[in-house]
Design an enzyme around this catalytic site. Structure first.
Site, PDB file in Angstrom:
ATOM      1  N   SER A   1      12.248   8.071 -13.025  1.00 43.38           N
ATOM      2  CA  SER A   1      12.153   9.396 -12.414  1.00 43.38           C
ATOM      3  C   SER A   1      13.312  10.285 -12.830  1.00 43.38           C
TER       4      SER A   1
ATOM      5  N   TRP B   1       7.221  -0.011   3.937  1.00 50.51           N
ATOM      6  CA  TRP B   1       7.740   0.556   2.676  1.00 50.51           C
ATOM      7  C   TRP B   1       9.159   1.048   2.852  1.00 50.51           C
TER       8      TRP B   1
ATOM      9  N   HIS C   1       0.846  -1.203   0.000  1.00 49.81           N
ATOM     10  CA  HIS C   1       0.000   0.000   0.000  1.00 49.81           C
ATOM     11  C   HIS C   1       0.880   1.251   0.000  1.00 49.81           C
TER      12      HIS C   1
ATOM     13  N   HIS D   1      13.482  10.790  11.369  1.00 52.82           N
ATOM     14  CA  HIS D   1      12.821   9.481  11.305  1.00 52.82           C
ATOM     15  C   HIS D   1      13.528   8.466  12.189  1.00 52.82           C
TER      16      HIS D   1
ATOM     17  N   LYS E   1       4.456  30.102   2.888  1.00 55.38           N
ATOM     18  CA  LYS E   1       3.549  29.735   1.800  1.00 55.38           C
ATOM     19  C   LYS E   1       2.096  29.834   2.245  1.00 55.38           C
TER      20      LYS E   1
HETATM   21  C1  HEA Z   1       1.058   8.271  -0.657  1.00 50.04           C
HETATM   22  C2  HEA Z   1      -0.121   8.376  -0.432  1.00 50.04           C
HETATM   23  C3  HEA Z   1      -1.038   7.540   0.394  1.00 50.04           C
HETATM   24  C4  HEA Z   1      -2.394   7.534   0.217  1.00 50.04           C
HETATM   25  C5  HEA Z   1      -3.175   8.296  -0.830  1.00 50.04           C
HETATM   26  C6  HEA Z   1      -2.927   6.665   1.219  1.00 50.04           C
HETATM   27  C7  HEA Z   1      -4.289   6.411   1.346  1.00 50.04           C
HETATM   28  C8  HEA Z   1      -4.855   5.693   2.396  1.00 50.04           C
HETATM   29  N1  HEA Z   1      -4.185   5.055   3.401  1.00 50.04           N
HETATM   30 FE1  HEA Z   1      -2.174   4.931   3.597  1.00 50.04          FE
HETATM   31  N2  HEA Z   1      -0.179   4.817   3.789  1.00 50.04           N
HETATM   32  C9  HEA Z   1       0.767   5.446   3.017  1.00 50.04           C
HETATM   33  C10 HEA Z   1       0.519   6.340   1.991  1.00 50.04           C
HETATM   34  C11 HEA Z   1      -0.764   6.643   1.505  1.00 50.04           C
HETATM   35  N3  HEA Z   1      -1.927   6.139   1.989  1.00 50.04           N
HETATM   36  C12 HEA Z   1       2.091   5.093   3.438  1.00 50.04           C
HETATM   37  C13 HEA Z   1       3.412   5.585   2.843  1.00 50.04           C
HETATM   38  C14 HEA Z   1       1.940   4.202   4.503  1.00 50.04           C
HETATM   39  C15 HEA Z   1       3.042   3.534   5.344  1.00 50.04           C
HETATM   40  C16 HEA Z   1       3.259   2.138   4.905  1.00 50.04           C
HETATM   41  C17 HEA Z   1       4.179   1.446   5.843  1.00 50.04           C
HETATM   42  O1  HEA Z   1       3.915   1.450   7.062  1.00 50.04           O
HETATM   43  O2  HEA Z   1       5.164   0.898   5.368  1.00 50.04           O
HETATM   44  C18 HEA Z   1       0.506   4.057   4.702  1.00 50.04           C
HETATM   45  C19 HEA Z   1      -0.071   3.280   5.710  1.00 50.04           C
HETATM   46  C20 HEA Z   1      -1.417   3.241   6.008  1.00 50.04           C
HETATM   47  C21 HEA Z   1      -1.979   2.675   7.188  1.00 50.04           C
HETATM   48  C22 HEA Z   1      -1.182   2.058   8.338  1.00 50.04           C
HETATM   49  C23 HEA Z   1      -1.033   0.619   8.119  1.00 50.04           C
HETATM   50  C24 HEA Z   1      -0.205   0.011   9.181  1.00 50.04           C
HETATM   51  O3  HEA Z   1       0.592   0.694   9.821  1.00 50.04           O
HETATM   52  O4  HEA Z   1      -0.337  -1.205   9.342  1.00 50.04           O
HETATM   53  C25 HEA Z   1      -3.342   2.816   7.112  1.00 50.04           C
HETATM   54  C26 HEA Z   1      -4.304   2.373   8.122  1.00 50.04           C
HETATM   55  O5  HEA Z   1      -5.320   2.904   8.273  1.00 50.04           O
HETATM   56  C27 HEA Z   1      -3.612   3.487   5.858  1.00 50.04           C
HETATM   57  C28 HEA Z   1      -4.873   3.816   5.385  1.00 50.04           C
HETATM   58  C29 HEA Z   1      -5.107   4.530   4.217  1.00 50.04           C
HETATM   59  C30 HEA Z   1      -6.441   4.800   3.721  1.00 50.04           C
HETATM   60  C31 HEA Z   1      -7.722   4.369   4.348  1.00 50.04           C
HETATM   61  C32 HEA Z   1      -6.262   5.536   2.571  1.00 50.04           C
HETATM   62  C33 HEA Z   1      -7.375   6.058   1.702  1.00 50.04           C
HETATM   63  O6  HEA Z   1      -7.094   7.355   1.272  1.00 50.04           O
HETATM   64  C34 HEA Z   1      -7.565   5.139   0.528  1.00 50.04           C
HETATM   65  C35 HEA Z   1      -8.777   5.476  -0.244  1.00 50.04           C
HETATM   66  C36 HEA Z   1      -9.418   4.250  -0.788  1.00 50.04           C
HETATM   67  C37 HEA Z   1      -9.599   4.042  -2.069  1.00 50.04           C
HETATM   68  C38 HEA Z   1      -9.159   4.999  -3.057  1.00 50.04           C
HETATM   69  C39 HEA Z   1     -10.247   2.808  -2.557  1.00 50.04           C
HETATM   70  C40 HEA Z   1     -11.133   3.028  -3.754  1.00 50.04           C
HETATM   71  C41 HEA Z   1     -11.553   1.748  -4.329  1.00 50.04           C
HETATM   72  C42 HEA Z   1     -12.734   1.156  -4.132  1.00 50.04           C
HETATM   73  C43 HEA Z   1     -13.822   1.741  -3.341  1.00 50.04           C
HETATM   74  C44 HEA Z   1     -12.976  -0.175  -4.679  1.00 50.04           C
HETATM   75  C45 HEA Z   1     -13.248  -0.132  -6.132  1.00 50.04           C
HETATM   76  C46 HEA Z   1     -12.513  -1.227  -6.730  1.00 50.04           C
HETATM   77  C47 HEA Z   1     -12.167  -1.320  -8.015  1.00 50.04           C
HETATM   78  C48 HEA Z   1     -12.634  -0.366  -9.050  1.00 50.04           C
HETATM   79  C49 HEA Z   1     -11.218  -2.395  -8.425  1.00 50.04           C
HETATM   80  N4  HEA Z   1      -2.437   3.730   5.214  1.00 50.04           N
HETATM   81  C1  HEA Z   2       3.954  15.142   1.711  1.00 45.41           C
HETATM   82  C2  HEA Z   2       4.545  14.534   2.635  1.00 45.41           C
HETATM   83  C3  HEA Z   2       5.074  15.092   3.927  1.00 45.41           C
HETATM   84  C4  HEA Z   2       5.266  16.408   4.323  1.00 45.41           C
HETATM   85  C5  HEA Z   2       5.007  17.672   3.557  1.00 45.41           C
HETATM   86  C6  HEA Z   2       5.789  16.323   5.659  1.00 45.41           C
HETATM   87  C7  HEA Z   2       6.121  17.449   6.409  1.00 45.41           C
HETATM   88  C8  HEA Z   2       6.721  17.410   7.652  1.00 45.41           C
HETATM   89  N1  HEA Z   2       6.994  16.287   8.386  1.00 45.41           N
HETATM   90 FE1  HEA Z   2       6.531  14.375   7.876  1.00 45.41          FE
HETATM   91  N2  HEA Z   2       6.332  12.468   7.239  1.00 45.41           N
HETATM   92  C9  HEA Z   2       5.839  12.051   6.024  1.00 45.41           C
HETATM   93  C10 HEA Z   2       5.411  12.863   5.004  1.00 45.41           C
HETATM   94  C11 HEA Z   2       5.471  14.249   5.031  1.00 45.41           C
HETATM   95  N3  HEA Z   2       5.889  15.019   6.064  1.00 45.41           N
HETATM   96  C12 HEA Z   2       5.795  10.618   5.965  1.00 45.41           C
HETATM   97  C13 HEA Z   2       5.312   9.785   4.788  1.00 45.41           C
HETATM   98  C14 HEA Z   2       6.292  10.150   7.170  1.00 45.41           C
HETATM   99  C15 HEA Z   2       6.415   8.708   7.684  1.00 45.41           C
HETATM  100  C16 HEA Z   2       7.385   7.873   6.990  1.00 45.41           C
HETATM  101  C17 HEA Z   2       7.356   6.488   7.562  1.00 45.41           C
HETATM  102  O1  HEA Z   2       7.929   6.286   8.653  1.00 45.41           O
HETATM  103  O2  HEA Z   2       6.737   5.592   6.949  1.00 45.41           O
HETATM  104  C18 HEA Z   2       6.635  11.348   7.942  1.00 45.41           C
HETATM  105  C19 HEA Z   2       7.202  11.292   9.209  1.00 45.41           C
HETATM  106  C20 HEA Z   2       7.656  12.394   9.892  1.00 45.41           C
HETATM  107  C21 HEA Z   2       8.434  12.331  11.093  1.00 45.41           C
HETATM  108  C22 HEA Z   2       8.941  11.054  11.760  1.00 45.41           C
HETATM  109  C23 HEA Z   2       7.956  10.526  12.705  1.00 45.41           C
HETATM  110  C24 HEA Z   2       8.372   9.221  13.248  1.00 45.41           C
HETATM  111  O3  HEA Z   2       8.513   8.258  12.492  1.00 45.41           O
HETATM  112  O4  HEA Z   2       8.592   9.157  14.468  1.00 45.41           O
HETATM  113  C25 HEA Z   2       8.678  13.620  11.481  1.00 45.41           C
HETATM  114  C26 HEA Z   2       9.464  14.016  12.665  1.00 45.41           C
HETATM  115  O5  HEA Z   2      10.008  15.026  12.741  1.00 45.41           O
HETATM  116  C27 HEA Z   2       8.048  14.483  10.495  1.00 45.41           C
HETATM  117  C28 HEA Z   2       8.079  15.882  10.534  1.00 45.41           C
HETATM  118  C29 HEA Z   2       7.592  16.700   9.525  1.00 45.41           C
HETATM  119  C30 HEA Z   2       7.692  18.162   9.553  1.00 45.41           C
HETATM  120  C31 HEA Z   2       8.266  18.997  10.641  1.00 45.41           C
HETATM  121  C32 HEA Z   2       7.149  18.584   8.369  1.00 45.41           C
HETATM  122  C33 HEA Z   2       7.071  20.023   7.916  1.00 45.41           C
HETATM  123  O6  HEA Z   2       7.454  20.141   6.576  1.00 45.41           O
HETATM  124  C34 HEA Z   2       5.704  20.591   8.100  1.00 45.41           C
HETATM  125  C35 HEA Z   2       5.731  22.104   7.975  1.00 45.41           C
HETATM  126  C36 HEA Z   2       4.364  22.737   7.972  1.00 45.41           C
HETATM  127  C37 HEA Z   2       3.784  23.412   8.991  1.00 45.41           C
HETATM  128  C38 HEA Z   2       4.443  23.544  10.313  1.00 45.41           C
HETATM  129  C39 HEA Z   2       2.414  23.980   8.860  1.00 45.41           C
HETATM  130  C40 HEA Z   2       2.314  25.348   8.228  1.00 45.41           C
HETATM  131  C41 HEA Z   2       3.115  26.376   8.927  1.00 45.41           C
HETATM  132  C42 HEA Z   2       2.595  27.501   9.504  1.00 45.41           C
HETATM  133  C43 HEA Z   2       1.142  27.802   9.483  1.00 45.41           C
HETATM  134  C44 HEA Z   2       3.571  28.455  10.077  1.00 45.41           C
HETATM  135  C45 HEA Z   2       3.539  28.645  11.545  1.00 45.41           C
HETATM  136  C46 HEA Z   2       3.906  27.459  12.279  1.00 45.41           C
HETATM  137  C47 HEA Z   2       4.703  27.405  13.363  1.00 45.41           C
HETATM  138  C48 HEA Z   2       5.605  28.492  13.813  1.00 45.41           C
HETATM  139  C49 HEA Z   2       4.681  26.179  14.198  1.00 45.41           C
HETATM  140  N4  HEA Z   2       7.429  13.719   9.552  1.00 45.41           N
HETATM  141 CU   LIG Z   3      10.859  13.293   7.020  1.00 46.45          CU
END
Ligand code: HEA
Ligand code: HEA
Ligand SMILES: [Cu+2]
Ligand code: CUA
Lengths: 531, 391, 283
Positions: A175, A147, A82, A308, A336
């Site tokens: 990419s 992942w 996923h 992380h 932004k």
């Molecule tokens: C990058 C984008 C992305 C997006 C869009 C989503 C979308 C969603 N994700 Fe996830 N998610 C991740 C990135 C993303 N995720 C990542 C990186 C992890 C970490 C993996 C890891 O731990 O290694 C994660 C992990 C993760 C977990 C944690 C699992 C775990 O730790 O065990 C969960 C649990 O609730 C979850 C839920 C969902 C749900 C409910 C959506 C929903 O938004 C999904 C919406 C559902 C649909 C779009 C289904 C539509 C289809 C139908 C209704 C059926 C029709 C069928 C046909 C036509 C064939 N995601």
């Molecule tokens: C699009 C994807 C995306 C983006 C944009 C971000 C944005 C940020 N992420 Fe996130 N992050 C993920 C995707 C993303 N992350 C994913 C996928 C993981 C899990 C990976 C995995 O383990 O599977 C993760 C995990 C992750 C962790 C690790 C957690 C853990 O595993 O224990 C941390 C810790 O620092 C973190 C921090 C942040 C911070 C500080 C930002 C910042 O960029 C956010 C900045 C934005 C704001 C703060 C809001 C707007 C700001 C204002 C309105 C200004 C005023 C605010 C203040 C002065 C407070 N992220």
């Molecule tokens: Cu990060």
């Protein structure tokens, strides 16, 4: 230079350029940026459904404690694939699709700099997806390590890991080629007068994204290559017995991984920066500072990966450095957000579907940003690391961040892509259902995380039951709402509601001001002159 | 932040109560907050979280208050006319500098906590924690006490594929056979490592979350404030039973702790090597000769705790990854080979060394596997055989 | 920078080569997976994929060369090529960075940690040192000295950098003989380098007991020098192609980006070697 010496050949090339293969050949051999963009976007949607079905299986299993539907090892595979499918199959290709469609039109170029290579970038994604999805059907099941592919767990598993690794290699090649193409197009093919600081922000965000991609995809390729040699050729990169270190993989992986998350969000910033001014009927506020903020985010993204890994046992200095660097990212991101709000301020706003998704994006992405900031505080992360709080954080930035802005972008540019108007009522319905479903699904996950529920588990203690139930209900509402989106797009393509050339009355972007709807197959063969 | 937290939690509690009492939701335990902290570091974390949380909420309210004001006031349908401004260096500087200052304010207390957290010097007690797929081993280095800690929830409560599971225990999935016991008010230093893959020793209420990394020892510490039982789970995906390796820490008054140590030491005393573990199922004496029935009963328990995760209670395993023991050539072959395999494990596979189990435990599980399901060797394995097979 | 692109810029027509390339990579990936897991048909599938890839490379590059010869590439296309080659080389730099990162990390962090006081619990005997094969794997290998073949190889590659620059100068001056001589010398030096490298590997395996499996030292040593050697091979093959194209008179003093691209690549490989020499062999 050479063009003068061999002038006659020129006309021939021109003819080639205009040849329109039709049917299947058009799609297989295409070098047209719009066709390739379309391929990317449909591919991405198919992958989104696949990843979504996996998510729904996850949520079904987590609906209540105990194991009802899947075995734990299959659950782990679902989680892993996923994540991989959503990141590499859904979100990234969607952005490349947008880039293909929009960048040439927005800078006044006739096509991408390397159309053939462009085709290859797309047709590499397909075998990679095949490898990923097929890995479910090999003995031992699909990759089940999360992942993030951490060793040594990943060394234990079978053949599917090799398929996953090679899929990552191929995706990396795709990419990198795609990014080289985009950067070259932006730097070299702009229309006369289109200076860098006149480019629409979407182009800017992609320029920076492409740079990030070229910088980090090869690093990921290196990391998974080391996994492969550790698995099969006896190297000891990640094996303490041989002097290596499993944490080394984490460092290399997250050096890629953190910029990767900005790769998924920067183009979203670009899309939102295009949509808000259109519906506020007011120019974008603070264009230049938006550009600098984007660049700052990109630069900072290289030095924050350690957030992380706060629980691996880094020295205090390491923890502090990564904490400070991570917190800093809030500053340019905040700039932004503030600029967007200043764009809306004293505008004359209307709220069509793209605008709704864009506003939804700003609010919910900010919530995700704040939870990111909470996680950035090292001691707090100690309690929240690898709990559902993290899952909530990244779905707020990825689903209501990246995905919502993809929806916003699709609704916004559909008239230009198809020449037809989508159905406004259905679009709004899609938005509201998504908004409600999404929040029911993911807001409670914050509470689960605070209470200490680990992620990547198929079963949980009883005190987590209530919020999990809500989360699953929300996930199904959100998931099924996406079928409405599919319907909307198809309905739009087939409808007879002809779109005007510039339905949103955009003032400052060439695709609206200089091209009809739908955009012609070849646009800007004669470059427009930008004043 | 100094004054915030306690005030804040007081402010929040009615909110939480309201949510819990809301009609129809009353039976639910809707936790909204971190668990109550039970160590000084955990308290700092708790306060830090709320302080930052409230700063974020405040920013959110201000920023989105402005946005929604604009959304309602500056809409076309309300007759708003668009202004044309699109630049202002002053405001850009302001909204760059103010967040920066807020962040500095957050970083200051956080830095203090990081430094405290990382200072594991001068402990009163050191425990080596080794993670296995999927159990924990605790080794009290000064006291010579060493034992394993396994999930205690019966499989029948977990697996519901075919039929609804048995009613679940109160501490479903958070209960173990042997808890880690520590004295209250003493600085406990943990040396965390792992044997096979990365795991995470995570007990939120003690403010500890530390990966166990195979081949490396990493240290963390905690001091339990008050007696009690603190539960946590493995925090890093470690294979299929990742969801089933809980951690339970029992904090006792120092006297009660001393008594516990005595009792433990007495149990493990007769065992010669440091490898002897104390399993309640079997008293430890490697020289005693066991009856077949005794071995089988104890073997079944040992198997359920240590082996069933992979080889399944049915002995059928999960081929191809986890081979069946039912009908296995190794199990039905010579004793020596099987003992060697279980003692040493098989490098490069999930089959780890089980040398950490006691002689009696290994003997009984050996007997059990050789005489269960379709396996009918009829022979019993005695602890003495295991003892001599250890190098 | 961006002047009018109206009509003058060459956009490639539809092509089947990308698809062929994807099929090739899919076959190679599937073959590779089968091969690494000792399953039937792996080698055959992999080789078929490789053959398709080679066919694709010939076809695709052949097409590009024809287009270039046909004068379809104006100066703006030329700039595109320059940008793309620069960014491609940047991506290669980052690929090597991952492996150098591994080397530094192991030396600066992992090994000292493995030898520290706490880790005595696990590895009572281990003392941190470099070169090392780690605390468990038997470390009886001899590291590769810097001042024998590696130093010679450094000299070879540096010289080849000079010869290729000389050839470039000759090309710009229109001195055909010097161009071909300089280029041929470069190719020759490249292949001699590779020959020494092969000899060194054989020596490592047979005499020094230094293998890919010799812990972290062996891993980083062979992976870094191996990937470098692979890049030198690619570079040398490309130089050979360019040599033939020079002999066929494909390049003019002011239109020879093919030549320059390969020369850039060669310099990049050169720089990587210098880093290797310092960090892998020397310090
Ligand atoms: C990058 C984008 C992305 C997006 C869009 C989503 C979308 C969603 N994700 Fe996830 N998610 C991740 C990135 C993303 N995720 C990542 C990186 C992890 C970490 C993996 C890891 O731990 O290694 C994660 C992990 C993760 C977990 C944690 C699992 C775990 O730790 O065990 C969960 C649990 O609730 C979850 C839920 C969902 C749900 C409910 C959506 C929903 O938004 C999904 C919406 C559902 C649909 C779009 C289904 C539509 C289809 C139908 C209704 C059926 C029709 C069928 C046909 C036509 C064939 N995601
Ligand atoms: C699009 C994807 C995306 C983006 C944009 C971000 C944005 C940020 N992420 Fe996130 N992050 C993920 C995707 C993303 N992350 C994913 C996928 C993981 C899990 C990976 C995995 O383990 O599977 C993760 C995990 C992750 C962790 C690790 C957690 C853990 O595993 O224990 C941390 C810790 O620092 C973190 C921090 C942040 C911070 C500080 C930002 C910042 O960029 C956010 C900045 C934005 C704001 C703060 C809001 C707007 C700001 C204002 C309105 C200004 C005023 C605010 C203040 C002065 C407070 N992220
Ligand atoms: Cu990060
Ligand atoms: Cu052990 Cu997860």
């Amino acid at each position: 230079m050479s063009a003068t010496t061999h002038a006659p050949a020129h006309g021939h090339a021109h003819d080639d350029h205009h040849a329109h293969p039709t049917g299947l050949k058009r799609w297989l051999f295409t070098t047209n940026h719009k066709d390739i963009g379309t391929l990317y976007l449909w591919f991405s949607f198919v992958m989104f459904l696949m990843g979504g079905v996996m998510a729904l299986l996850i949520r079904a299993e987590l609906f209540q404690p105990g194991l009802q539907f899947v075995k734990p090892e299959f659950f782990n595979s679902l989680t892993t694939v996923h994540g991989l499918v959503m990141v590499f199959g859904a979100i990234m290709p969607a952005w490349v699709g947008f880039a293909n469609w929009l960048i040439p039109m927005q800078i006044g170029a006739a096509d991408m700099a390397f159309p053939r290579m462009n085709n290859w970038s797309f047709y590499l994604v397909v075998p990679a997806a095949i490898l990923l999805v097929a890995s479910f059907f090999v003995p031992g099941g699909a990759a089940a390590s999360g992942w993030t592919l951490y060793p040594p767990l990943i060394i234990q598993q079978g053949i599917s890991i090799d398929m996953t690794i090679l899929a990552v290699h191929i995706l990396g090649a795709s990419s990198i080629m795609g990014s080289i193409n985009i950067i070259t197009t932006i730097l070299n093919l702009r229309a006369p007068g289109m200076t860098l600081m006149k480019m629409p922000l979407f182009v800017w965000t992609w320029l920076i994204t492409a740079y990030l991609l070229i910088a980090v995809m090869p690093v990921l390729a290196g990391a998974v290559t080391m996994l492969l040699t550790d698995r099969h050729f006896g190297t000891s990169f990640f094996n303490a017995a041989g002097g290596g270190d499993p944490t080394m993989f984490m460092h290399i992986f997250w050096f890629f991984g953190h910029p990767e998350v900005y790769i998924m969000i920067l183009p979203a910033f670009g899309v939102v920066s295009a949509i808000l001014p259109a519906f506020a009927r007011k120019p974008l506020f603070g264009y230049a500072s938006m550009v600098y903020a984007t660049a700052s985010i990109a630069i900072l993204s290289f030095i924050v990966w350690g957030h992380h890994m706060f629980t691996v046992g880094m020295p205090a200095a390491g923890n502090l450095f990564f904490m400070y660097a991570t917190m800093l990212i809030a500053v340019p991101t905040g700039v932004k957000v503030f600029n967007w709000i200043a764009t809306m301020w004293q505008g004359s706003m209307t709220f069509e579907t793209p605008m709704l998704f864009a506003i939804g994006f700003i609010c919910l992405f900010t919530i995700g940003g704040f939870s990111g900031l909470v996680l950035a505080i090292t001691p707090v992360d100690i309690t929240l690391h690898n709990t559902y709080y993290v899952v909530a954080h990244f779905h707020y930035v990825l689903v209501s961040g990246a995905l919502f802005s993809i929806f916003a972008g699709i609704y916004f540019w559909l008239p230009k892509f198809t020449g037809k108007m989508y159905h406004e009522g259905l679009g709004k319905l899609h938005f509201w259902l998504s908004l409600i479903g999404f929040n029911i699904a993911f807001f409670p996950q914050h509470f689960l995380g605070l209470a200490g529920m680990p992620r990547r588990i198929p079963d949980y203690a009883l005190q987590f039951a209530e919020w999990n139930m809500w989360s699953s209900v929300g996930a199904f509402i959100f998931g099924f709402s996406q079928l409405l989106f599919l319907y909307n797009v198809i309905e739009c393509i087939r409808s007879s509601r002809k779109a005007p050339d510039n339905p949103w009355e955009v003032q400052d972007s060439l695709e609206w001001t200089h091209l009809p709807s739908p955009a012609p197959y070849h646009s800007f063969e004669t470059a427009p002159v930008v004043k | 932040m100094p004054m915030g937290p306690s005030l804040i939690s007081r402010l929040l509690s009615p909110l939480a109560a309201a949510a819990a009492l809301a009609p129809g939701l009353s039976r639910a335990s809707y936790g909204l907050d971190m668990l109550p902290p039970a160590s000084p570091i955990a308290s700092q974390i708790y306060d830090l979280h709320w302080a930052i949380m409230w700063v974020c909420v405040a920013i959110f309210v201000v920023v989105f208050g402005a946005m929604f004001y604009s959304v309602f006031k500056h809409r076309k349908s309300a007759g708003a006319k668009a202004a044309h401004f699109h630049e202002n260096t002053t405001v850009e500087v302001v909204w760059t500098v103010i967040p920066l200052l807020i962040l500095v304010g957050m970083a200051y207390p956080a830095t203090k906590t990081v430094l405290d957290m990382k200072d594991a010097s001068n402990p009163d007690l050191t425990i080596k924690v080794t993670a296995y797929q999927w159990a924990w081993e605790y080794d009290y280095l000064q006291d010579g006490v060493k034992f394993n800690s396994n999930l205690a929830t019966p499989r029948a409560q977990i697996e519901e594929w075919e039929k609804t599971g048995a009613p679940k225990n109160k501490d479903y999935l958070l209960e173990v056979d042997n808890a880690m016991v520590v004295p209250v008010g003493k600085k406990v230093r943990l040396l965390v490592t792992a044997n096979d893959v990365i795991h995470g020793w995570y007990v939120p209420q003690l403010g500890v979350n530390q990966y166990g990394i195979p081949g490396f020892v990493k240290d963390v510490w905690f001091t339990a404030d008050k007696p009690g039982i603190y539960r946590g789970q493995c925090s890093q995906i470690c294979g299929k039973e990742h969801g089933y390796m809980p951690i339970v820490v029992e904090a006792k008054a120092p006297e009660a702790y001393a008594a516990w140590v005595k009792e433990r030491q007495a149990k493990s005393a007769p065992a010669p090597a440091a490898t002897a573990a104390a399993a309640p199922a079997v008293a430890e004496d490697s020289n005693k000769v066991w009856a077949m029935a005794e071995l089988m009963t104890s073997g079944e328990k040992v198997f359920a705790a240590n082996c069933a995760a992979c080889h399944q209670a049915s002995g059928k395993g999960m081929p191809p990854t986890f081979p069946a023991l039912d009908g296995s050539k190794v199990v039905n072959g010579a004793k020596g080979a099987q003992i060697a395999l279980v003692l040493n494990g098989k490098p490069g596979t999930a089959m780890a060394s089980f040398a950490r189990l006691s002689d009696a435990e290994l003997a009984s599980v050996m007997t059990y596997t050789r005489n269960s399901w379709g396996n009918k060797s009829g022979d019993a394995t005695q602890p003495a055989e295991i003892k001599s097979a250890r190098k | 920078m961006s002047n009018a692109s109206s009509g003058g810029y060459y956009f490639a027509p539809p092509s089947h080569w990308p698809l062929v390339g994807s099929a090739a990579l899919l076959a190679m990936a599937v073959g590779g997976v089968l091969l690494m897991n000792g399953l039937a048909g792996g080698l055959a599938t992999f080789l078929v994929g490789l053959a398709i890839l080679v066919y694709m490379l010939f076809g695709w590059f052949g097409t590009v060369i024809r287009e270039s010869r046909g004068g379809l590439f104006n100066s703006q296309v030329d700039i595109s090529f320059r940008w793309s080659m620069s960014w491609f080389i940047f991506s290669e730099v980052m690929f090597f960075a991952a492996f150098f990162g591994a080397l530094f990390y192991a030396r600066v962090y992992s090994l000292p940690w493995l030898g520290d006081l706490d880790n005595k619990l696990l590895w009572p005997e281990f003392k941190t040192a470099w070169p090392s094969a780690g605390p468990y794997l038997p470390p009886q290998f001899t590291p590769m000295g810097a001042w024998g073949i590696p130093a010679l190889n450094t000299a070879l590659l540096l010289t080849s950098g000079i010869t290729v620059t000389y050839a470039h100068w000759a090309l710009k001056e229109g001195k055909r003989g010097a161009l071909i001589g300089g280029l041929a010398a470069t190719v020759l030096l490249g292949f001699v380098f590779l020959g020494f490298q092969v000899y060194e590997y054989v020596h490592a395996y047979q005499d020094l007991n230094l293998k890919l499996t010799s812990g972290i030292f062996g891993s980083t040593f062979f992976m870094l020098t191996g990937f470098h050697g692979f890049h030198v091979t690619l570079g040398a093959v490309m130089l050979t192609v360019i040599l033939f194209r020079c002999m066929a008179g494909h390049f003019t003093p002011d239109n020879h980006f093919g030549f320059e691209a390969v020369a850039w690549y060669w310099h990049f490989v050169d720089v990587v070697w210098l880093l290797l020499f310092v960090f892998v062999y020397w310090v």
